[in-house]
Structures are given as structure tokens and as C-alpha cells.
Design an enzyme around this catalytic site. Structure first.
Site, mmCIF file in Angstrom:
data_model
loop_
_atom_site.group_PDB
_atom_site.id
_atom_site.type_symbol
_atom_site.label_atom_id
_atom_site.label_comp_id
_atom_site.label_asym_id
_atom_site.label_seq_id
_atom_site.Cartn_x
_atom_site.Cartn_y
_atom_site.Cartn_z
ATOM 1 N N THR A 1 16.290 29.761 50.770
ATOM 2 C CA THR A 1 14.980 29.826 51.413
ATOM 3 C C THR A 1 14.226 28.537 51.113
ATOM 4 O OG1 THR A 1 13.880 30.776 49.478
ATOM 5 C CG2 THR A 1 14.923 32.327 51.023
ATOM 6 N N SER B 1 12.456 41.442 44.751
ATOM 7 C CA SER B 1 13.348 40.417 44.207
ATOM 8 C C SER B 1 14.043 41.022 43.007
ATOM 9 C CB SER B 1 12.548 39.180 43.776
ATOM 10 O OG SER B 1 13.324 38.324 42.955
ATOM 11 N N TYR C 1 5.409 36.283 39.186
ATOM 12 C CA TYR C 1 6.300 36.656 40.288
ATOM 13 C C TYR C 1 6.960 38.007 40.010
ATOM 14 C CZ TYR C 1 9.900 36.041 43.905
ATOM 15 O OH TYR C 1 10.703 36.193 45.001
ATOM 16 N N LEU D 1 13.814 33.963 54.922
ATOM 17 C CA LEU D 1 14.286 35.323 55.196
ATOM 18 C C LEU D 1 13.586 35.915 56.402
ATOM 19 C CD1 LEU D 1 14.368 36.776 51.550
ATOM 20 C CD2 LEU D 1 16.197 35.613 52.804
#
Length: 271
Positions: A212, A164, A177, A17
């Protein structure tokens, strides 16, 4: 704010990204600082872009650990020296990591605390570190004493962070995460409010299924399973599509203090 002729710091700028963002901002006439832990990749990208600039050096690479205050400050100084007289437009924080694991694994062992700490430190604290130092640098370009922003205050800059959809729908094994990205979402409005006085904006993008390097490392079976939750388009998003969203935020001063999902109507399931 215009992209052209402004300086843009992009973390994680050498791939994924970040690379898509760097290429788009450069194509729109911006001066791009490619900050990445992978110096060789960053240098290669800068060389490629500068070769397309008709001799003008509008891309600079630097090895930057986003958690390290000295690293970020040194990279800002490098841009100041190379592009004296140019105005800093802001930053796009794409640098981050993902380390999967359940809080308790199948053997009953707890998730490694150092791993959790590392993910939060890079994704959340690193993002905050670059944001605060970028904001301070933008304020330095103001020629007169700062007064509270009013309707005549120009759009002085924008900080764009990357979260995200895992911040909202964390899947199995995404505890570290999701926690780190949830933190990025959580600080979006407070940062925007803190910086409103100076005419600086803050926005967050929350991508879902994007192509990605992190995603490419997954097994094909896992990729197919992930895409089962995609609505339309039923594919992985492209870095160029992320970059277009970045450009829209930069150019639209009413985009401030919010998180935008880039998900193609995808809602992550348990997995």
C-alpha cells in the site's frame, strides 16, 4: 448478497486496498462510490472506470473526511441522486492512517497526545461513523416496517471494516495504530449483533503485510526487516487479494461478526 447492481461505498477508495476493492467491485458489476480525502485521485479513478463501462456511469468520486458526519451524509446523498432506484449493498472501510512513535522516545519525551488522538479518531471513530450512517441508509431501502430478522429475511447488506494484525501483535512504535485497529476488531461482534435485527452483517479484515502507499513509504531496509516474519507467501500482499476477500464476504451470508486475518501465516515480531 450479489455485488452486481448494488451500491458500494469504499472509504480510502482512491489508492491501496481501497482502490483494489473499488476496481474489483466495479468489475463485478457494482456501483462504486470512491470516498477519499484526495479528491483528485478519486476523480481520476472514477474517470478511468467510467471509461470502461460502455457509457454507464458506475463510479462516483467524492472528497470525504470519514470523521465528518456532514461529509459522509453528503456523499450518500450524492449517490442517491446519481443512482436513484439502486439498492445500497454496504460499505468497505479502508480509509486510515498510521503514525509511528513510542510512548516514550529515546530522549524520555512522551508520545504526542494530539497525534494519538488523530489516529484513533480517523481509524476507529471514522470507521464507526461511516458504518452507522451506511447501516441507516440500507434500512431506508426496506419497503415494509422492520421486524426482527428470521430465516426468511434476505441478506440486506454488509459492512466490512479494515483492522490490521497490529491489533493483535502491535510492534514497537505502533501504540496509536494498534489501539485504533484493536478498537475496530473489538466493535465487530457488537455491531453485527446490533444489526442482526435488520438482516445487515458486519465483518472485519485484518491484513498483515500488504503493498500500500503507507508501506511503500518505508525505507527498503525496513521492508526487508518486516518480511523476515513472513511465512508463505514470503512477500507483501496485493490489493487485488484483499479485494477478493471483500467479495467473498459480500457473497457469503454466513460471514458475520468475525475478523479474518489476511496474513500468509505471518506473526509480527517486536521489530
Amino acid at each position: 448478497m450479489k455485488i452486481q447492481d448494488h451500491i458500494w461505498y469504499v472509504t480510502g477508495g482512491a489508492s491501496g486496498l481501497g482502490e483494489g476493492t473499488v476496481r474489483h467491485l466495479h468489475a463485478q458489476g457494482g456501483y462504486v462510490a470512491i470516498w477519499d480525502i484526495s479528491e483528485d485521485q478519486a476523480e481520476e479513478l472514477a474517470k478511468d472506470l467510467n471509461g470502461k463501462s460502455g457509457g454507464e456511469k458506475r463510479a462516483i468520486a467524492a472528497r470525504v473526511d470519514i470523521v465528518d458526519e456532514e461529509d459522509v451524509s453528503a456523499a450518500i446523498k450524492k449517490c442517491d441522486e446519481a443512482w436513484s432506484g439502486k439498492v445500497v449493498g454496504g460499505c468497505v472501510n479502508c480509509g486510515g492512517v498510521g503514525m509511528a512513535g513510542k510512548i516514550i522516545n529515546g530522549d524520555g519525551e512522551p508520545f504526542d497526545l494530539d497525534t494519538f488522538r488523530t489516529v484513533v479518531e480517523i481509524n476507529l471513530i471514522g470507521t464507526f461513523n461511516v458504518s452507522r450512517l451506511t447501516a441507516a441508509r440500507i434500512v431506508r431501502d426496506v419497503s415494509k416496517p422492520i421486524a426482527k430478522a428470521d430465516e426468511n429475511t434476505p441478506d440486506r447488506g454488509v459492512i466490512i471494516n479494515t483492522a490490521s494484525v497490529a491489533a493483535f501483535e502491535g510492534q514497537t512504535g505502533q501504540v496509536s495504530y494498534s489501539a485504533s485497529k484493536g478498537g475496530v476488531v473489538g466493535m465487530t461482534l457488537p455491531i453485527a449483533r446490533d444489526l442482526a435485527w435488520f438482516g445487515i452483517r458486519n465483518m472485519t479484515l485484518a491484513p498483515a503485510l500488504f503493498s500500500t502507499p503507507m508501506m511503500e513509504r518505508l525505507p527498503e531496509k525496513a521492508k526487508k526487516q518486516i518480511l523476515k516474519g513472513a511465512e508463505f507467501p514470503p512477500r507483501f500482499g496485493l490489493p487485488t487479494e484483499f479485494a477478493h476477500a471483500v467479495a467473498a464476504i459480500i457473497e457469503n451470508p454466513m460471514m458475520n461478526g468475525s475478523t479474518i486475518r489476511l496474513d500468509g501465516a505471518t506473526r509480527l515480531g517486536k521489530l
